[in-house]
Design a protein around this motif. Structure first.
Motif, short mmCIF file in Angstrom:
data_model
loop_
_atom_site.label_atom_id
_atom_site.label_comp_id
_atom_site.label_asym_id
_atom_site.label_seq_id
_atom_site.Cartn_x
_atom_site.Cartn_y
_atom_site.Cartn_z
N PHE A 35 0.84 -1.19 0.00
CA PHE A 35 0.00 0.00 0.00
C PHE A 35 0.88 1.25 0.00
CE2 PHE A 35 -3.83 -2.30 1.34
CZ PHE A 35 -3.29 -3.40 1.96
N TYR A 37 0.25 5.13 1.45
CA TYR A 37 -0.61 6.04 2.19
C TYR A 37 -0.04 7.44 2.09
CZ TYR A 37 -3.49 2.54 4.60
OH TYR A 37 -4.39 1.55 4.90
N GLN A 39 -0.04 11.23 3.95
CA GLN A 39 -0.35 11.95 5.18
C GLN A 39 -0.10 13.44 4.97
OE1 GLN A 39 2.15 11.33 8.72
NE2 GLN A 39 0.31 11.32 9.98
N SER A 42 -2.69 17.81 7.68
CA SER A 42 -3.83 17.57 8.57
C SER A 42 -3.65 16.30 9.42
CB SER A 42 -5.12 17.44 7.76
OG SER A 42 -5.08 16.28 6.95
N ARG A 43 -2.66 15.50 9.10
CA ARG A 43 -2.30 14.25 9.80
C ARG A 43 -3.13 13.05 9.37
NH1 ARG A 43 -2.14 16.52 15.49
NH2 ARG A 43 -4.00 15.27 15.84
N GLN A 44 -4.24 13.26 8.70
CA GLN A 44 -5.09 12.14 8.30
C GLN A 44 -4.33 11.23 7.34
OE1 GLN A 44 -8.69 11.98 9.13
NE2 GLN A 44 -8.38 9.87 8.51
N MET A 45 -4.29 9.94 7.65
CA MET A 45 -3.64 8.97 6.76
C MET A 45 -4.67 8.53 5.72
SD MET A 45 -0.47 8.18 7.78
CE MET A 45 -0.10 6.45 7.51
N LEU A 47 -5.43 6.33 2.18
CA LEU A 47 -4.96 5.29 1.27
C LEU A 47 -4.93 5.83 -0.15
CD1 LEU A 47 -4.14 2.33 0.82
CD2 LEU A 47 -6.57 1.82 0.49
N PHE A 91 3.77 7.12 2.83
CA PHE A 91 4.24 5.92 3.51
C PHE A 91 3.91 4.68 2.68
CE2 PHE A 91 5.44 7.63 7.60
CZ PHE A 91 4.71 8.79 7.70
N PHE A 105 4.93 -0.40 8.22
CA PHE A 105 5.10 0.84 7.47
C PHE A 105 6.56 1.20 7.32
CE2 PHE A 105 0.84 2.62 7.03
CZ PHE A 105 0.11 1.86 7.92
N ARG B 9 -7.68 15.95 20.12
CA ARG B 9 -6.79 16.12 18.97
C ARG B 9 -5.38 16.47 19.44
NH1 ARG B 9 -6.43 16.24 13.70
NH2 ARG B 9 -5.22 17.85 12.61
N LEU B 43 5.88 4.78 12.20
CA LEU B 43 4.60 4.25 12.66
C LEU B 43 4.79 2.87 13.27
CD1 LEU B 43 2.41 5.37 9.69
CD2 LEU B 43 1.66 5.60 12.04
N PHE B 91 -2.35 7.19 16.66
CA PHE B 91 -3.43 6.98 15.70
C PHE B 91 -4.25 5.75 16.08
CE2 PHE B 91 -2.78 9.98 12.35
CZ PHE B 91 -1.42 10.26 12.34
N PHE B 106 -7.94 5.40 9.00
CA PHE B 106 -7.31 6.02 10.16
C PHE B 106 -8.13 7.18 10.68
CE2 PHE B 106 -2.98 4.38 10.66
CZ PHE B 106 -2.82 3.63 9.50
N GLY B 107 -7.98 7.43 11.98
CA GLY B 107 -8.46 8.67 12.55
C GLY B 107 -7.43 9.76 12.32
N SER B 108 -7.71 10.95 12.81
CA SER B 108 -6.82 12.09 12.60
C SER B 108 -5.70 12.17 13.62
CB SER B 108 -7.62 13.39 12.63
OG SER B 108 -8.55 13.42 11.57
#
Lengths: 115, 115
Positions: A35, A37, A39, A42-45, A47, A91, A105, B9, B43, B91, B106-108
């Motif tokens: 995969f 990913y 990031q 905003s930090r949101q991972m 896909l 990643f 990862f 957060r 990670l 995360f 994933f969450g933020s």
């Protein structure tokens, strides 16, 4: 043990140009998933793209494509027509198809897109 | 669907204090993962649950860390007592077994700073 290596800590690309991010991995498994990913700040991972090891055809998702070389254990990500919104950490991740559900990862590549 | 929801957060705490991080997975997902992200180590998987049961906690760094999942819609990661080296982004991610080959959601993340 499986490992994932991203040897480029940082890359830069001009807007509208193409860039390739490298990833190599080590495994004794024959069947697995890979995969990429993204990031953003905003930090949101998120896909970006996935590849099944038993499929020889390289995966593509719009401007994103991979070059999967199973024998070389290489899985690079190509971003075409780079956009400012592509700037992020990328990643590479590995998961065996059986056994543990763990993803491994890489350490990430920071992509800068220059206007 | 609101996605994976993490709170808070941001968290700043003093060394020695107890810290609790919270996660609400996507409804219906049967796997939940806790990861820690640092510059030095990237990670790292800390623990994951299947149907609220911990499956693999080998990544939990030490006894100061504990995680629970009392029901399908809530999980906590607790650090007691906290130390400066615990500073990281934590995360939470969730997944459906039938979609296991399609990556996590994933969450933020929670950025934890221990001073």
């Amino acid at each position: 043990a499986q490992t994932v290596t991203q040897s480029q800590p940082e890359m830069s690309v001009q807007e509208a140009e193409t860039v390739t991010l490298s990833c190599t991995y080590d495994t004794s498994e024959s069947d697995y998933y890979l995969f990429w990913y993204k990031q953003p700040p905003s930090r949101q991972m998120i896909l970006v793209i996935r590849q099944e090891a038993y499929k020889q055809q390289n995966a593509t998702e719009n401007r994103f494509s991979v070059n999967f070389q199973k024998a070389a254990k290489s899985f690079s990500l190509k971003i075409s027509d780079s956009q400012l919104g592509d700037a992020a950490m990328y990643f590479c991740a590995y998961r065996a198809s059986s056994g543990t559900y763990k993803y491994i990862f890489g350490t990430g590549t920071r992509l800068k897109v220059l206007a | 669907d609101a996605g994976v929801i993490q709170s808070p957060r941001h968290e700043v705490t003093e060394m020695g204090q107890e810290v609790t991080l919270r996660c609400k997975p996507i409804s219906g997902h049967d796997y939940l993962f806790w990861y820690r992200q640092t510059m030095m180590r990237g990670l790292e998987l800390l623990i994951y649950f299947n149907n609220n049961v911990p499956i693999d906690d080998s990544g939990m760094p030490e006894d100061r860390f504990s995680a629970k999942m009392p029901n399908a819609s809530f999980s906590t990661l607790k650090i007691q007592p906290s130390e400066p080296r615990d500073s990281a982004v934590y995360f939470c991610a969730s997944s459906l077994w039938s979609k296991r080959d399609y990556g996590y959601t994933f969450g933020s993340g929670t950025r934890l700073t221990v001073v």
